[in-house]
Write an enzyme that holds these catalytic residues in place. Structure first.
Site, PDB file in Angstrom:
ATOM      1  N   THR A 173     -11.705  -2.711   2.812  1.00  0.00           N
ATOM      2  CA  THR A 173     -11.005  -2.987   4.061  1.00  0.00           C
ATOM      3  C   THR A 173     -12.024  -3.282   5.149  1.00  0.00           C
ATOM      4  OG1 THR A 173      -9.127  -1.634   3.544  1.00  0.00           O
ATOM      5  CG2 THR A 173      -9.740  -1.678   5.842  1.00  0.00           C
TER       6      THR A 173
ATOM      7  N   THR B  76      -8.288   6.177   1.848  1.00  0.00           N
ATOM      8  CA  THR B  76      -6.971   6.329   1.226  1.00  0.00           C
ATOM      9  C   THR B  76      -5.910   6.430   2.336  1.00  0.00           C
ATOM     10  OG1 THR B  76      -7.427   8.690   1.061  1.00  0.00           O
ATOM     11  CG2 THR B  76      -7.845   7.377  -0.889  1.00  0.00           C
ATOM     12  N   GLY B  77      -5.232   5.305   2.546  1.00  0.00           N
ATOM     13  CA  GLY B  77      -4.395   5.148   3.728  1.00  0.00           C
ATOM     14  C   GLY B  77      -3.193   6.070   3.795  1.00  0.00           C
TER      15      GLY B  77
ATOM     16  N   THR C 159     -10.982   3.455   7.414  1.00  0.00           N
ATOM     17  CA  THR C 159     -10.874   2.932   6.053  1.00  0.00           C
ATOM     18  C   THR C 159     -10.800   4.115   5.097  1.00  0.00           C
ATOM     19  OG1 THR C 159     -11.982   1.674   4.304  1.00  0.00           O
ATOM     20  CG2 THR C 159     -13.404   2.717   5.934  1.00  0.00           C
TER      21      THR C 159
HETATM   22  N1  ASP Z   1      -6.986   2.160   4.265  1.00  0.00           N
HETATM   23  C1  ASP Z   1      -6.597   1.073   3.394  1.00  0.00           C
HETATM   24  C2  ASP Z   1      -5.197   1.325   2.879  1.00  0.00           C
HETATM   25  O1  ASP Z   1      -4.936   2.406   2.388  1.00  0.00           O
HETATM   26  C3  ASP Z   1      -7.510   0.874   2.231  1.00  0.00           C
HETATM   27  C4  ASP Z   1      -8.987   0.806   2.527  1.00  0.00           C
HETATM   28  O2  ASP Z   1      -9.439   1.289   3.551  1.00  0.00           O
HETATM   29  O3  ASP Z   1      -9.740   0.248   1.709  1.00  0.00           O
HETATM   30  O4  ASP Z   1      -4.400   0.438   2.928  1.00  0.00           O
END
Ligand code: ASP
Length: 304
Positions: free
Chosen positions: A172, A225-226, A223
């Site tokens: 991301t 685990t969203g 960024t």
């Molecule tokens: N935060 C993003 C999501 O969970 C993923 C990432 O940061 O790579 O959509």
């Protein structure tokens, strides 16, 4: 005190030390910083600078945003993006878009031209077209590498951050900036998690979760685990600690990342304070990141 500053990230996770094409990843971080700082040095706004930096990383297939985004469980790309202006406290986001070439431009159109904060589905695409944001076929986003990652995740029955088992990573993307007026902004863009369910929306476009900016306090792009980041409202949690308890950025970010770890979340963030101080903390093995402050001889970039 620097009059302007910018920081960028390209995702956090289990990045291996033997990352292939490390120089190329760094070159994209540099190009993103350059795009933002060329606006800031001319007196451009923090909003425009953070959007410009994110758009450079969306265009690179190396990172998980725009072209080269990860696949959902149906081998389709669904993208999320947001931008927030710390001065007006206006925010714009798009969620689950499938045909917008640069989702961060659509997010900016929402910020500037909509009375709403977050648009998804067909309406988001119609709105983007109405405001002359370029659209593409979903295939534009697809890369072989992402398909391989999807198959790997599906074989293991996992929904995963953008890092294959060999640790070859792309993530991301996000940017935070402070302009010469002292205004702050944050922008973030992502393809989300590999093998995510169709229709899943992550933290990125959700104000206060993955993206937040408040003049006088800080601007943050997250960024990781969203789903867990949303559960702790991570970006706003940091700003709120600073506002209400007077915590400094380092302590507030550590508390938030500890909270994230406590619910088995993983990730990182970039932050810029009202004074233009930059912070790049993470609790994963690595995070693609970079920064530049007015007066620096050159850009700083790092991965581990
Ligand atoms: N935060 C993003 C999501 O969970 C993923 C990432 O940061 O790579 O959509």
């Amino acid at each position: 005190m620097p009059d302007y500053a910018i920081a960028v990230h390209g995702g956090a996770g289990a990045i291996h030390k033997n990352l292939e094409r490390e120089a190329e990843y760094r070159a994209v971080l540099d190009a993103a910083l350059d795009a933002g700082k060329s606006l800031l040095e001319k007196g451009g706004s923090a909003v425009d600078a953070s959007v410009a930096a994110v758009a450079v990383m969306e265009d690179s297939p190396l990172y998980n945003a725009g072209r080269g985004a990860v696949f959902n469980a149906n081998a389709f790309c669904e993208l999320d993006a947001a931008v927030m202006d710390g001065k007006s406290r206006k925010a714009g986001g798009v969620a689950g878009v499938t045909e917008i070439k640069n989702p961060v431009y659509a997010a900016l159109a929402v910020l500037r031209h909509s009375r709403h904060v977050l648009l998804g589905g067909a309406g988001a695409h119609d709105f983007a077209r109405l405001h002359d944001v370029a659209t593409v076929e979903n295939a534009y986003f697809h890369t072989e590498e992402r398909l391989r990652q999807l198959h790997e995740a599906q074989e293991k029955g996992r929904v995963q951050l953008d890092f294959s088992e060999d640790g070859q990573a792309k993530g991301t993307v996000g940017a935070v900036a402070r302009d010469q007026n002292g205004d702050l902004a944050a922008a973030t863009s992502t393809g989300g998690l590999t093998n995510k369910s169709a229709g899943r929306i992550g933290d990125t476009p959700v104000t206060g979760a993955g993206t937040y900016a408040e003049n006088g306090i800080c601007a943050i792009s997250c960024t990781g685990t969203g789903d867990e980041i949303m559960r702790i409202v991570m970006a706003y949690d940091i700003a709120a600690q600073m506002r209400y308890t007077g915590a400094d950025f380092t302590a507030a970010a550590k508390a938030a990342l500890d909270k994230l770890a406590a619910i088995d979340g993983e990730g990182g963030l970039i932050g810029i304070t009202a004074k233009g101080e930059i912070y790049l903390p993470f609790n994963s093995k690595g995070m693609f990141r970079g920064s530049f402050r007015a007066g620096d001889a050159k850009n700083f970039t790092a991965i581990f």
